[in-house]
Design a protein around this motif. Structure first.
Motif, PDB file in Angstrom:
ATOM      1  N   GLY A 218       0.919  -1.120   0.125  1.00  0.00           N
ATOM      2  CA  GLY A 218      -0.035   0.133   0.053  1.00  0.00           C
ATOM      3  C   GLY A 218       0.803   1.183   0.108  1.00  0.00           C
ATOM      4  N   ALA A 219       1.956   1.300   0.734  1.00  0.00           N
ATOM      5  CA  ALA A 219       2.683   2.297   0.910  1.00  0.00           C
ATOM      6  C   ALA A 219       3.468   2.697  -0.564  1.00  0.00           C
ATOM      7  CB  ALA A 219       3.804   2.297   1.993  1.00  0.00           C
ATOM      8  N   ILE A 220       3.798   1.597  -0.883  1.00  0.00           N
ATOM      9  CA  ILE A 220       4.391   1.805  -2.560  1.00  0.00           C
ATOM     10  C   ILE A 220       3.610   2.422  -3.550  1.00  0.00           C
ATOM     11  CG2 ILE A 220       5.664   0.451  -4.290  1.00  0.00           C
ATOM     12  CD1 ILE A 220       7.011  -1.355  -2.149  1.00  0.00           C
ATOM     13  N   ALA A 221       2.547   1.766  -3.529  1.00  0.00           N
ATOM     14  CA  ALA A 221       1.465   2.315  -4.482  1.00  0.00           C
ATOM     15  C   ALA A 221       1.257   3.997  -4.041  1.00  0.00           C
ATOM     16  CB  ALA A 221       0.227   1.395  -4.321  1.00  0.00           C
ATOM     17  N   HIS A 222       1.055   4.155  -2.885  1.00  0.00           N
ATOM     18  CA  HIS A 222       0.911   5.728  -2.723  1.00  0.00           C
ATOM     19  C   HIS A 222       2.120   6.391  -3.040  1.00  0.00           C
ATOM     20  CE1 HIS A 222       1.172   9.158  -0.276  1.00  0.00           C
ATOM     21  NE2 HIS A 222      -0.360   9.279  -0.235  1.00  0.00           N
ATOM     22  N   ASP A 223       3.374   6.093  -2.618  1.00  0.00           N
ATOM     23  CA  ASP A 223       4.563   6.670  -3.117  1.00  0.00           C
ATOM     24  C   ASP A 223       4.601   6.563  -4.807  1.00  0.00           C
ATOM     25  OD1 ASP A 223       5.213   7.169  -0.615  1.00  0.00           O
ATOM     26  OD2 ASP A 223       6.695   5.661  -0.153  1.00  0.00           O
ATOM     27  N   LEU A 224       4.391   5.556  -5.206  1.00  0.00           N
ATOM     28  CA  LEU A 224       4.645   5.890  -6.778  1.00  0.00           C
ATOM     29  C   LEU A 224       3.337   6.693  -7.297  1.00  0.00           C
ATOM     30  CD1 LEU A 224       5.317   2.082  -7.703  1.00  0.00           C
ATOM     31  CD2 LEU A 224       6.935   4.054  -7.862  1.00  0.00           C
ATOM     32  N   ARG A 225       2.281   6.514  -6.952  1.00  0.00           N
ATOM     33  CA  ARG A 225       0.925   7.216  -7.403  1.00  0.00           C
ATOM     34  C   ARG A 225       1.140   8.739  -7.250  1.00  0.00           C
ATOM     35  NH1 ARG A 225      -4.475   5.997  -4.683  1.00  0.00           N
ATOM     36  NH2 ARG A 225      -3.354   7.109  -2.938  1.00  0.00           N
ATOM     37  N   THR A 226       1.744   9.326  -6.253  1.00  0.00           N
ATOM     38  CA  THR A 226       1.894  10.677  -6.051  1.00  0.00           C
ATOM     39  C   THR A 226       2.831  11.533  -7.086  1.00  0.00           C
ATOM     40  OG1 THR A 226       1.595  10.252  -3.614  1.00  0.00           O
ATOM     41  CG2 THR A 226       2.434  12.696  -4.491  1.00  0.00           C
ATOM     42  N   LEU A 231       3.345  14.016 -12.683  1.00  0.00           N
ATOM     43  CA  LEU A 231       3.880  14.030 -13.894  1.00  0.00           C
ATOM     44  C   LEU A 231       2.883  14.058 -14.937  1.00  0.00           C
ATOM     45  CD1 LEU A 231       6.889  13.729 -15.040  1.00  0.00           C
ATOM     46  CD2 LEU A 231       6.636  11.456 -15.001  1.00  0.00           C
ATOM     47  N   ARG A 232       1.952  13.206 -14.863  1.00  0.00           N
ATOM     48  CA  ARG A 232       0.973  13.210 -15.898  1.00  0.00           C
ATOM     49  C   ARG A 232       0.131  14.772 -16.006  1.00  0.00           C
ATOM     50  NH1 ARG A 232      -4.413   8.932 -15.667  1.00  0.00           N
ATOM     51  NH2 ARG A 232      -5.395   9.634 -17.562  1.00  0.00           N
ATOM     52  N   GLY A 233      -0.188  15.255 -14.739  1.00  0.00           N
ATOM     53  CA  GLY A 233      -0.910  16.573 -14.813  1.00  0.00           C
ATOM     54  C   GLY A 233       0.003  17.609 -15.624  1.00  0.00           C
ATOM     55  N   TYR A 234       1.296  17.588 -15.473  1.00  0.00           N
ATOM     56  CA  TYR A 234       1.901  18.578 -15.908  1.00  0.00           C
ATOM     57  C   TYR A 234       2.285  18.288 -17.541  1.00  0.00           C
ATOM     58  CZ  TYR A 234       3.216  21.193 -11.837  1.00  0.00           C
ATOM     59  OH  TYR A 234       3.061  22.147 -10.868  1.00  0.00           O
ATOM     60  N   LEU A 235       2.439  16.952 -17.753  1.00  0.00           N
ATOM     61  CA  LEU A 235       2.588  16.367 -19.400  1.00  0.00           C
ATOM     62  C   LEU A 235       1.301  16.776 -20.041  1.00  0.00           C
ATOM     63  CD1 LEU A 235       4.508  13.165 -18.896  1.00  0.00           C
ATOM     64  CD2 LEU A 235       5.394  15.129 -19.904  1.00  0.00           C
ATOM     65  N   CYS A 256       8.478  18.323 -14.300  1.00  0.00           N
ATOM     66  CA  CYS A 256       8.463  17.026 -14.822  1.00  0.00           C
ATOM     67  C   CYS A 256       9.716  16.118 -14.479  1.00  0.00           C
ATOM     68  CB  CYS A 256       8.069  16.855 -16.384  1.00  0.00           C
ATOM     69  SG  CYS A 256       6.300  17.270 -16.738  1.00  0.00           S
ATOM     70  N   LYS A 257      10.768  16.673 -14.635  1.00  0.00           N
ATOM     71  CA  LYS A 257      12.165  16.291 -14.460  1.00  0.00           C
ATOM     72  C   LYS A 257      12.236  16.044 -13.176  1.00  0.00           C
ATOM     73  CE  LYS A 257      17.007  16.945 -15.105  1.00  0.00           C
ATOM     74  NZ  LYS A 257      18.152  18.098 -15.513  1.00  0.00           N
ATOM     75  N   GLU A 258      11.888  16.750 -12.045  1.00  0.00           N
ATOM     76  CA  GLU A 258      11.817  16.634 -10.928  1.00  0.00           C
ATOM     77  C   GLU A 258      11.108  15.264 -10.316  1.00  0.00           C
ATOM     78  OE1 GLU A 258      10.629  18.683  -6.533  1.00  0.00           O
ATOM     79  OE2 GLU A 258      10.262  19.799  -8.312  1.00  0.00           O
ATOM     80  N   LYS A 259       9.896  15.334 -10.918  1.00  0.00           N
ATOM     81  CA  LYS A 259       9.122  14.000 -10.442  1.00  0.00           C
ATOM     82  C   LYS A 259       9.660  12.745 -10.922  1.00  0.00           C
ATOM     83  CE  LYS A 259       6.237  16.512  -8.272  1.00  0.00           C
ATOM     84  NZ  LYS A 259       6.000  16.643  -6.749  1.00  0.00           N
ATOM     85  N   SER A 260      10.283  12.767 -12.383  1.00  0.00           N
ATOM     86  CA  SER A 260      10.802  11.893 -12.776  1.00  0.00           C
ATOM     87  C   SER A 260      12.227  11.033 -11.937  1.00  0.00           C
ATOM     88  CB  SER A 260      11.376  11.968 -14.296  1.00  0.00           C
ATOM     89  OG  SER A 260      12.379  13.074 -14.169  1.00  0.00           O
ATOM     90  N   ASP A 261      12.592  12.224 -11.478  1.00  0.00           N
ATOM     91  CA  ASP A 261      13.981  11.735 -10.475  1.00  0.00           C
ATOM     92  C   ASP A 261      13.491  11.296  -9.393  1.00  0.00           C
ATOM     93  OD1 ASP A 261      15.869  12.998 -12.226  1.00  0.00           O
ATOM     94  OD2 ASP A 261      15.990  14.959 -11.434  1.00  0.00           O
TER      95      ASP A 261
END
Length: 436
Positions: A218-226, A231-235, A256-261
């Motif tokens: 659950g925590a990983i899903a949350h950390d990946l989703r945020t 990233l999706r919103g800015y793209l 986007c670069k920050e979120k990808s990092d």
């Protein structure tokens, strides 16, 4: 409790069946027989006196009938023979082992032999019946006692363990096993209880691991989703032309670069954590200059520290130190310690890094001038995905696996990592590895 081996227990049981009837005979039947024998002797003397004192009535039918009654009452038989060995009187049949001669007397009167008297006693008397019944009762009592003890000390514990095994198969560990004085049964019982304790602990550990697994996923899903959501919103903003100026486009691209990092760091940490967790990565031991590894980690972090106006002060001894370690993993562990300190150190703060030698180990400590750990954080600081933030926001940029990975790396090198608060304030992380 003192126990007896089952062979000795069986021997004692067999001896009880054999010895107990003999004790009954010695302590009960023989004294009773000895008490009864004088009475038989008195009856025998009375019969002999009746015959010897009345030779003139030997052929008298009335006297003979009276003698037969007297002999029957005494469970005896008698024969009177003439001097020429002709039978004058006989009370009945006297053949067979049940009739034994008890007394024989020659009757003489005035120097003349009148005849010979023989008296026979029956061996199948009341004494024999009482003896047989008593012996049988004693044997049955001994067998019943031994059977009761065998059932209590052997059969009952084995049946209880059989029922307990079926309960364990159904997942029920709530049972009690009876105590046995037989050594082998007691050993099996002890081993059974140790096995049950291990199974109970294993089931509890499995339940805890399952709970941690659910939380971890659950925590990983949350950390990946945020970051993915951002990233999706800015793209989409770039795609739809919302960023219609070069400045906005540059800002959107930077975000986007920050979120990808962030995603890259998260995936990298998860990958490293998984490898260390399941032992899929083998350590590549080599001789490593510990000071060089530490200086390389500090140098790689200085640009970020300068951007945040944080000073890194390194204290190192004058001597060199070579350890046998995996250089890549050791550098990763130290990087995680420094990254954690930098994230929690306020602007214009300081980070103190030092290492020194102790007997059998090399110790490194990283101290920051941040708020330090709370009491609850000290208990969970090395738990996976724990960051001490209920909201799990990413203002500090942490994933929650850095210190967990660092501790496992230190432990893989024969050391450990502990977290405390420095007396002057701030968090203090101290780790050590084995010296060569």
């Amino acid at each position: 409790m003192r126990t007896v081996r089952i062979r000795k227990y069986m021997v004692v049981g067999v001896l009880s069946i054999v010895v107990f009837p003999w004790l009954v005979y010695c302590l009960v039947l023989q004294p009773w027989s000895q008490w009864h024998s004088p009475r038989r002797q008195v009856a025998l003397n009375q019969v002999m006196n009746e015959i010897v004192k009345n030779p003139e009535d030997w052929k008298n039918p009335a006297w003979q009938n009276h003698l037969r009654e007297q002999l029957a009452d005494a469970r005896m038989e008698a024969t009177i023979l003439s001097p020429s060995n002709h039978e004058v009187f006989s009370s009945g049949h006297r053949h067979g082992p049940q009739w034994m001669p008890s007394q024989q007397t020659t009757v003489v009167e005035n120097g003349q032999v009148l005849g010979t008297v023989r008296v026979f006693a029956s061996t199948t008397n009341v004494n024999s019946a009482v003896a047989a019944i008593s012996a049988l009762a004693a044997v049955m009592l001994a067998i019943s006692f031994v059977a009761f003890q065998m059932g209590r000390q052997v059969v009952k514990p084995l049946e209880s363990m059989s029922r307990a095994a079926r309960q364990i198969a159904e997942g029920d560990f709530d049972f009690r096993l009876p105590v046995s004085r037989v050594t082998e049964i007691a050993q099996v019982r002890s081993g059974f209880e140790i096995m049950v304790a291990g199974l109970r602990e294993s089931f509890q550990k499995q339940a805890r691991l399952e709970e941690e697994r659910r939380f971890f996923i659950g925590a990983i899903a949350h950390d990946l989703r945020t970051p993915l959501f951002a990233l999706r919103g800015y793209l989409e903003g770039l795609e739809q032309g919302i960023a219609n100026t070069p400045e906005k486009m540059a800002k959107y691209v930077a975000v986007c670069k920050e979120k990808s990092d962030q995603l890259d760091r998260l995936v990298s940490d998860l990958f490293a954590f998984t490898k260390l967790e399941f032992m899929e990565q083998t350590l590549h031991y080599d001789k490593v200059d510990f000071a060089s590894v530490l200086e390389g980690s500090v140098d790689s972090l200085r640009p970020q520290a300068q951007d945040k106006a944080v000073s890194i002060i390194m204290q190192r001894p004058a001597y060199e130190c070579v350890v046998r370690a995996d250089a890549h993993l050791l550098e990763r562990a130290i990087n995680n310690l420094l990254d954690n300190a930098l994230r929690h150190t306020p602007s214009r703060g300081e980070i103190f890094v030092k290492w020194y030698k102790a007997p059998g180990k090399i110790i490194v400590s990283v101290r920051d001038t941040g708020p330090g750990f709370s009491g609850e954080e000290l208990n969970h600081v090395f738990d996976p995905l724990y960051r001490g933030e209920v909201s799990r926001n990413r203002a500090t940029g942490g994933v929650g696996l850095g210190l967990t990975i660092a501790r496992r790396i230190f432990r893989a090198h024969g050391g450990d990592l502990v977290a405390t608060n420095h007396p002057q304030g701030g968090a203090l992380l101290t780790g050590w590895v084995q010296d060569v």
